[in-house]
Structures are given as C-alpha cells and as structure tokens.
Design an enzyme around this catalytic site. Structure first.
Site, PDB file in Angstrom:
ATOM      1  N   SER A 138       0.872  -1.078  -0.061  1.00 55.07           N
ATOM      2  CA  SER A 138       0.004   0.039  -0.023  1.00 55.07           C
ATOM      3  C   SER A 138       0.998   1.211  -0.005  1.00 55.07           C
ATOM      4  O   SER A 138       1.658   1.382   0.776  1.00 55.07           O
ATOM      5  CB  SER A 138      -0.816  -0.004   1.171  1.00 55.07           C
ATOM      6  OG  SER A 138      -1.485   1.210   1.313  1.00 55.07           O
ATOM      7  N   LYS A 164      -1.151  -0.985  -4.472  1.00 54.59           N
ATOM      8  CA  LYS A 164      -2.285  -0.316  -3.986  1.00 54.59           C
ATOM      9  C   LYS A 164      -2.073   1.194  -4.069  1.00 54.59           C
ATOM     10  O   LYS A 164      -0.847   1.640  -3.231  1.00 54.59           O
ATOM     11  CB  LYS A 164      -3.021  -0.797  -2.528  1.00 54.59           C
ATOM     12  CG  LYS A 164      -3.880   0.375  -2.121  1.00 54.59           C
ATOM     13  CD  LYS A 164      -4.774  -0.567  -0.926  1.00 54.59           C
ATOM     14  CE  LYS A 164      -4.515   0.070   0.262  1.00 54.59           C
ATOM     15  NZ  LYS A 164      -5.558  -0.530   1.260  1.00 54.59           N
ATOM     16  N   LYS A 166      -2.598   5.069  -3.063  1.00 54.52           N
ATOM     17  CA  LYS A 166      -3.561   6.100  -2.149  1.00 54.52           C
ATOM     18  C   LYS A 166      -3.894   7.253  -3.002  1.00 54.52           C
ATOM     19  O   LYS A 166      -2.961   7.619  -3.601  1.00 54.52           O
ATOM     20  CB  LYS A 166      -2.835   6.434  -0.848  1.00 54.52           C
ATOM     21  CG  LYS A 166      -2.666   5.331   0.050  1.00 54.52           C
ATOM     22  CD  LYS A 166      -3.999   4.598   0.577  1.00 54.52           C
ATOM     23  CE  LYS A 166      -3.931   3.806   1.792  1.00 54.52           C
ATOM     24  NZ  LYS A 166      -5.142   3.419   2.335  1.00 54.52           N
ATOM     25  N   ASP A 192      -6.861   3.333  -3.590  1.00 51.12           N
ATOM     26  CA  ASP A 192      -7.439   3.381  -2.315  1.00 51.12           C
ATOM     27  C   ASP A 192      -7.843   4.865  -1.874  1.00 51.12           C
ATOM     28  O   ASP A 192      -6.843   5.696  -1.755  1.00 51.12           O
ATOM     29  CB  ASP A 192      -6.794   2.591  -1.194  1.00 51.12           C
ATOM     30  CG  ASP A 192      -7.573   2.707   0.067  1.00 51.12           C
ATOM     31  OD1 ASP A 192      -8.831   3.155   0.217  1.00 51.12           O
ATOM     32  OD2 ASP A 192      -7.235   2.036   1.113  1.00 51.12           O
ATOM     33  N   GLU A 217     -10.987   0.945  -3.863  1.00 52.49           N
ATOM     34  CA  GLU A 217     -11.162   0.905  -2.402  1.00 52.49           C
ATOM     35  C   GLU A 217     -11.958   2.074  -1.955  1.00 52.49           C
ATOM     36  O   GLU A 217     -11.189   3.173  -2.063  1.00 52.49           O
ATOM     37  CB  GLU A 217      -9.883   0.493  -1.652  1.00 52.49           C
ATOM     38  CG  GLU A 217     -10.175   0.159  -0.420  1.00 52.49           C
ATOM     39  CD  GLU A 217      -9.100  -0.471   0.420  1.00 52.49           C
ATOM     40  OE1 GLU A 217      -8.354  -1.095  -0.259  1.00 52.49           O
ATOM     41  OE2 GLU A 217      -8.719  -0.673   1.656  1.00 52.49           O
ATOM     42  N   ASP A 242     -13.955  -0.843   2.616  1.00 55.12           N
ATOM     43  CA  ASP A 242     -12.981  -1.054   3.591  1.00 55.12           C
ATOM     44  C   ASP A 242     -13.803  -0.418   4.771  1.00 55.12           C
ATOM     45  O   ASP A 242     -14.410  -1.257   5.503  1.00 55.12           O
ATOM     46  CB  ASP A 242     -11.569  -0.563   3.472  1.00 55.12           C
ATOM     47  CG  ASP A 242     -10.877  -0.330   4.593  1.00 55.12           C
ATOM     48  OD1 ASP A 242     -11.180  -0.744   5.670  1.00 55.12           O
ATOM     49  OD2 ASP A 242      -9.514   0.026   4.386  1.00 55.12           O
ATOM     50  N   LYS A 266     -10.449  -6.517   7.683  1.00 47.09           N
ATOM     51  CA  LYS A 266      -9.579  -6.162   8.684  1.00 47.09           C
ATOM     52  C   LYS A 266     -10.126  -6.392   9.970  1.00 47.09           C
ATOM     53  O   LYS A 266     -11.004  -6.163  10.242  1.00 47.09           O
ATOM     54  CB  LYS A 266      -9.171  -4.585   8.662  1.00 47.09           C
ATOM     55  CG  LYS A 266      -8.591  -3.895   7.415  1.00 47.09           C
ATOM     56  CD  LYS A 266      -8.374  -2.526   7.501  1.00 47.09           C
ATOM     57  CE  LYS A 266      -7.654  -1.971   6.409  1.00 47.09           C
ATOM     58  NZ  LYS A 266      -7.548  -0.436   6.244  1.00 47.09           N
ATOM     59  N   GLY A 294      -4.480  -4.000   6.051  1.00 45.75           N
ATOM     60  CA  GLY A 294      -3.790  -3.845   7.020  1.00 45.75           C
ATOM     61  C   GLY A 294      -3.864  -2.388   7.575  1.00 45.75           C
ATOM     62  O   GLY A 294      -4.376  -1.559   7.086  1.00 45.75           O
TER      63      GLY A 294
HETATM   64  O1  OSB Z   1      -7.006   2.237   4.105  1.00 38.91           O
HETATM   65  O2  OSB Z   1      -6.190   0.496   4.036  1.00 38.91           O
HETATM   66  C1  OSB Z   1      -6.292   1.496   4.389  1.00 38.91           C
HETATM   67  C2  OSB Z   1      -3.280   2.013   6.726  1.00 38.91           C
HETATM   68  C3  OSB Z   1      -3.921   2.909   7.670  1.00 38.91           C
HETATM   69  C4  OSB Z   1      -5.389   3.252   7.539  1.00 38.91           C
HETATM   70  C5  OSB Z   1      -6.144   2.833   6.535  1.00 38.91           C
HETATM   71  C6  OSB Z   1      -5.370   1.788   5.575  1.00 38.91           C
HETATM   72  C7  OSB Z   1      -4.198   1.875   5.515  1.00 38.91           C
HETATM   73  C8  OSB Z   1      -3.385   1.001   4.491  1.00 38.91           C
HETATM   74  C9  OSB Z   1      -2.031   0.240   5.263  1.00 38.91           C
HETATM   75  O3  OSB Z   1      -3.420   1.042   3.346  1.00 38.91           O
HETATM   76  C10 OSB Z   1      -1.671  -1.084   4.532  1.00 38.91           C
HETATM   77  C11 OSB Z   1      -0.699  -1.684   5.421  1.00 38.91           C
HETATM   78  O4  OSB Z   1      -0.752  -1.808   6.666  1.00 38.91           O
HETATM   79  O5  OSB Z   1       0.148  -1.790   4.839  1.00 38.91           O
HETATM   80 MG    MG Z   2      -8.405   1.267   2.709  1.00 35.94          MG
END
Ligand code: OSB
Ligand code: MG
Length: 374
Positions: A138, A164, A166, A192, A217, A242, A266, A294
């Site tokens: 991510s 992924k 952001k 995401d 996402e 999510d 999660k 995660g």
């Molecule tokens: O939206 O998936 C998410 C981390 C913190 C809060 C929200 C998200 C995330 C990640 C991190 O995308 C994924 C990881 O732990 O590698």
């Molecule tokens: Mg997410």
C-alpha cells in the site's frame, strides 16, 4: 475453555521508516496498544489493538480503546469461564455499541490463547488452508507523480503481487495512469481513496475504468453504502469496501444494495476473528472475493492478519508487507519477510501466533502499562 485471570495493556511507540499519508491523515510514528492475556492454566498470548492516534479512519483511537478495555470490556472476560474463543464476540458485543477495535484486541487475544492451549498454529485453529499468502503493498500519497511511479516500479520488481495507490482529488487519475504506463498491463494495480470523493466526482472516477484496476477501495464516505451502490452502477471497476464494512450484516447489505464487489477484511475493524470469519464465509457463499487489509500493525497484529488470510476465500493479495517495510526493528522474531514472488509464509511449525515476541525491545519502547486482574 478460556479462563483469563490477568490482562496487561501497554502502549508502545514505533517510528515508521517513512511517513505514510492517506487522504484522511498522516502517520509518522505508530502509537500501538498491545495486550497480553493470561489464562489461569498458564497459557498466554499477545494481541494488538489497531486503533491509531487520530480518528481519521474510524471513530476509535488508542485513547478511546484503552479506557474502554479497562472499564467495559476486560471485566466481561476476567474471572469468567468461557467455552471457546468463538463465544467472546457475543460477550463483548452485548449492549456495547461500536468500539470494535478495542473488542477485537481482546477477542483475537482469546484466539491466540486457545491456539497455545490446543497446541495448534493459529492459522490451523481457525481452519486456514494456505501455507503462503500473496502480498501487496500500500503506497501512501507521495510528494509527486515521479516518486509514486518509482516506488510502484520498485515494489513490482521486489515481487509484490499487487500495488495499491492511495489517491485523493488532484492526485488520482493522472498519477495512476503514469504508474500503469510504467509498470505495464500485467501488473495488479488498485487505488484506495479513504473516503476522499463524493457522487459529484462520479464522472471523474469513471476515468479510472480505462486503467484496468483490480478495484477501487472506499471512494466515498466511511459509513455510506447507499451512495457506493449508486457509484458502482456507473463504474466498471469493482468497488472494494473497507471502512464501511464493520460486520457480517454490513457485508450482506453491500451485496443486497450492490454497493461493492470485493471486501477488504481487517479483523480490527469488525471486532475480531469470529466476525471476520463470518464475513469470509458469507462472501464465499456469494462469490465475493476478500483480501486481508492492514493497519500498519506491528509484528504481533500482522501474525493475526496472516493467520486469517490463510482461509480459502482470501483469494486476492493482502496488505501484508514484511516488517522491514514499516519499521527499523519490529517487536517479533523472526521478523515477517516476503520472498521474491511476493509470498509470506504462514508459520505452521509452532503453537500460537507463530513468532516470538521481543519483550526487551517492547520494554524499551513502552510508554505506559496497566495490569488488570480478575
Ligand atoms: O485504508 O487500508 C487502508 C493504513 C492505515 C489506515 C487505513 C489503511 C491503511 C493501509 C495500510 O492501506 C496497509 C498496510 O498496513 O500496509
Ligand atoms: Mg483502505
């Protein structure tokens, strides 16, 4: 049989190797609430609460989770005799609204204790079938498009099976297009948005359709299914939810409404393993693929995620990067690693969560502790 007589809470501070920015906030240092659960029979297990410093992902923070565990949740378990870990969710859920991350920390710890008691690796205890888990990365919002493209290319070269990206308004379609151009058409890419858009952005988001993403996402509000359904009707790209999926019933609502076609599970977000497994099983019955998300967990929370992701319907790569992606030094040994094909090994050679916890390291970075007794 679970009969907890002591729970120790700790807050540790782990500094990230690099800051992680998503559309709803930035993280530089992880404040982590760790629990250690002790059964009267001598078995014990560590667990982790994924609530963060700021309420920008869900309403919970470490500072709501801590007192909720102390005053509301732990007293429901300490000194009680509970038939098995599958019963804990209902005990914590009854007349306690929300606080799912706080509940999950204790509930998952009970699965960890049961794994130790029964001499089983956690993944085996819950019926996991996979010995290796495909991993994605991510990537947080980068300072510029060039940096994002370089990081995505580096991740693919390292073996990650999914990247992924952001996104947020102004750093979205063009940035993802640049990554697609650099990594080629076979790479599994997704975006995401962490709630950064509204339905007014529908036409803009539809431009992602030409980039062949595995999914997008959580583009819309964290607690909104109805508008995601409206958006999904115009997008070809599958929506993955999510933030919005907080229980098995919400997963069912997603299917009923057509609000999404994939779920990122999660365990912390849904109150623990029992609810995660219920969502997994429901999605399997509906032909909905799931994958394990995660929350920048330490090696302890990661152990639970990896065990969960060994269930059969976790068919897409999880956000389960190796320890070294996040931390200079993790709190478990061995640290979590990934091979050149982007696979993480599920530890199946020892009972419990499958890694040793480095108590000396934890002691050095602990900023507060509280012991709860029956
Ligand atoms: O939206 O998936 C998410 C981390 C913190 C809060 C929200 C998200 C995330 C990640 C991190 O995308 C994924 C990881 O732990 O590698
Ligand atoms: Mg997410």
């Amino acid at each position: 049989m679970i009969a907890l007589d002591r729970i120790v809470l700790r807050e540790i501070r782990l500094s990230l190797r690099e800051p992680f920015r998503i559309s709803s906030g930035e993280m530089r240092e992880r404040r982590i609430l760790l629990c250690e659960l002790f059964d009267a029979d001598g078995a014990s297990s560590w667990s982790e609460c994924v609530a963060d410093d700021e309420p920008n992902y869900s309403p919970e923070t470490i500072d709501t989770a801590w007192p909720t565990i102390v005053r509301v949740l732990a007293p429901r378990l300490l000194g009680q005799r509970i038939a098995g870990p599958g019963d804990v969710h209902a005990i914590l859920e009854k007349d306690v609204r929300g606080h799912r991350m706080a509940k999950a920390a204790l509930e998952m710890g009970c699965w960890g204790v049961t794994a130790v008691q029964s001499g089983l690796p956690l993944a085996r205890l819950i019926g996991g079938t996979r010995a290796q888990i495909a991993t994605g990365i991510s990537l947080g919002i980068q300072r510029d498009m060039h940096t994002l493209v370089a990081k995505a290319a580096e991740a693919i070269a390292a073996g990650y099976q999914k990247v992924k990206i952001k996104i947020e308004p102004g750093r979205d379609v063009d940035w993802v297009r640049a990554v697609r151009a650099a990594v080629g058409h076979d790479a599994h890419l997704m975006a995401d948005a962490n709630n950064a858009y509204t339905l007014a952005d529908t036409a803009h988001l539809a431009r992602l359709d030409e980039l062949d993403l595995l999914m997008i996402e959580q583009p819309l509000a964290w607690d909104d299914l109805v508008r995601h359904a409206e958006l999904q009707r115009t997008l070809r790209t599958p929506i993955c939810l999510d933030e919005s999926i907080t229980s098995r019933d919400r997963a069912q609502d997603m299917v009923t409404l057509g609000a999404g076609r994939i779920i990122n599970i999660k365990p912390g977000r849904v109150g623990g393993f029992a609810e995660s497994i219920a969502i997994h099983d429901f999605c399997e019955s509906q032909g909905i693929p799931v994958w394990c998300g995660g929350m920048f967990e330490s090696g302890i929370g990661r152990a639970y995620n990896i065990a969960l992701a060994s269930l059969p319907n976790f068919t897409l790569p999880g956000d389960l990067s190796p320890s070294a992606r996040y931390w200079a030094k993790d709190i478990v040994s061995p640290e979590w690693t990934m091979d050149a094909h982007g696979l993480v090994r599920v530890p199946l050679d020892q009972p419990g969560i499958g890694v040793q916890v480095d108590r000396e390291h934890i002691d050095r970075i602990t900023v507060r502790t509280q012991e709860l007794r029956a």
